[in-house]
Scaffold this motif. Structure first.
Motif, PDB file in Angstrom:
ATOM      1  N   GLN A   1       0.857  -1.197   0.000  1.00 28.73           N
ATOM      2  CA  GLN A   1       0.000   0.000   0.000  1.00 28.73           C
ATOM      3  C   GLN A   1       0.885   1.237   0.000  1.00 28.73           C
ATOM      4  O   GLN A   1       1.918   1.263   0.675  1.00 28.73           O
TER       5      GLN A   1
ATOM      6  N   THR B   1      -5.588  -2.404   5.715  1.00 31.80           N
ATOM      7  CA  THR B   1      -4.250  -2.011   6.167  1.00 31.80           C
ATOM      8  C   THR B   1      -3.802  -2.913   7.305  1.00 31.80           C
ATOM      9  O   THR B   1      -2.673  -3.421   7.311  1.00 31.80           O
TER      10      THR B   1
ATOM     11  N   VAL C   1       3.450  -1.267   4.443  1.00 32.31           N
ATOM     12  CA  VAL C   1       2.537  -0.211   4.006  1.00 32.31           C
ATOM     13  C   VAL C   1       3.165   1.136   4.335  1.00 32.31           C
ATOM     14  O   VAL C   1       3.975   1.253   5.254  1.00 32.31           O
TER      15      VAL C   1
ATOM     16  N   TRP D   1      -1.050   0.901  14.977  1.00 30.99           N
ATOM     17  CA  TRP D   1      -0.342   0.299  13.853  1.00 30.99           C
ATOM     18  C   TRP D   1       0.979  -0.335  14.273  1.00 30.99           C
ATOM     19  O   TRP D   1       1.346  -1.411  13.777  1.00 30.99           O
TER      20      TRP D   1
END
Length: 219
Positions: free
Chosen positions: A78, A130, A140, A201
């Motif tokens: 991504q 994601t 990503v 994340w």
């Protein structure tokens, strides 16, 4: 009507209507692969421009080729485009392991390999894919060289039909919380009077790395 106004644009008709964002995104993944391509660019329908730091609109062939070069050189699954409202405090031109939403270049091959977009989600498909890519060991990143502009909280239909009903949003947040546990959190945004979800994340990345280490053969 769109075809009449833009006769030179190639429009792909999906297999069904009112089946949710994930259905449409999975259609895009399969269409991309069927054309022998690896990457596609998703753009939310409330985005009206992509600009550089000087405010110049930049969706050109050079912009697309530059993105493809970054994806290939860094093996990203991504590459999100930065949101204009967040871009000003970005520290680096490319930042890994950041939230991607609104607009981004996607690796259809990687997404297909991990099972595609979650069909149970009406909202938050961008956050979820994601998270799934990170958990499956993919890289990503967000590209801060450019930024997208959009109308916040527009009232023109689309996803807003769901966002106006906080009970539906809360159900989607609860689904993600059950799916990811302590790797995300749910909170109530008093400014917009709606529930929201935020992912950790770095915690997802660490969890992925730990699982990878567990799968390594013992020497």
């Amino acid at each position: 009507k769109y075809k009449l106004n833009f006769p030179n644009i190639n429009i792909h008709v999906i297999g069904g209507n009112n089946k949710g964002f994930s259905y449409v995104l999975n259609e895009i993944v399969q269409y991309t692969l069927s054309k022998g391509e690896r990457y596609f660019l998703f753009i939310d329908d409330d985005i009206w421009g992509v600009v550089d730091k000087k405010g110049h609109f930049v969706i050109t062939e050079e912009f697309l080729l530059e993105a493809q070069d970054i994806l290939n050189k860094n093996n990203y699954a991504q590459l999100g485009i930065s949101f204009e409202g967040h871009n000003w405090y970005a520290k680096n031109e490319v930042e890994e392991n950041k939230a991607i939403w609104g607009m981004g270049f996607m690796d259809a091959k990687a997404i297909n390999k991990i099972g595609g977009y979650d069909k149970n989600l009406i909202l938050f498909s961008d956050y979820d894919i994601t998270a799934q890519l990170i958990l499956n060991g993919y890289k990503v990143a967000v590209w801060n060289k450019y930024m997208f502009q959009h109308k916040m909280k527009s009232q023109e239909g689309g996803a807003m039909d769901f966002y106006r009903k906080d009970s539906l949003v809360k159900l989607q947040c609860d689904y993600l919380k059950n799916k990811y546990g302590d790797k995300c959190r749910i909170f109530f945004n008093t400014k917009h009077n709606i529930h929201e979800v935020r992912f950790y994340w770095n915690k997802l990345k660490l969890f992925s790395l730990n699982n990878k280490l567990k799968r390594l053969p013992l020497k």
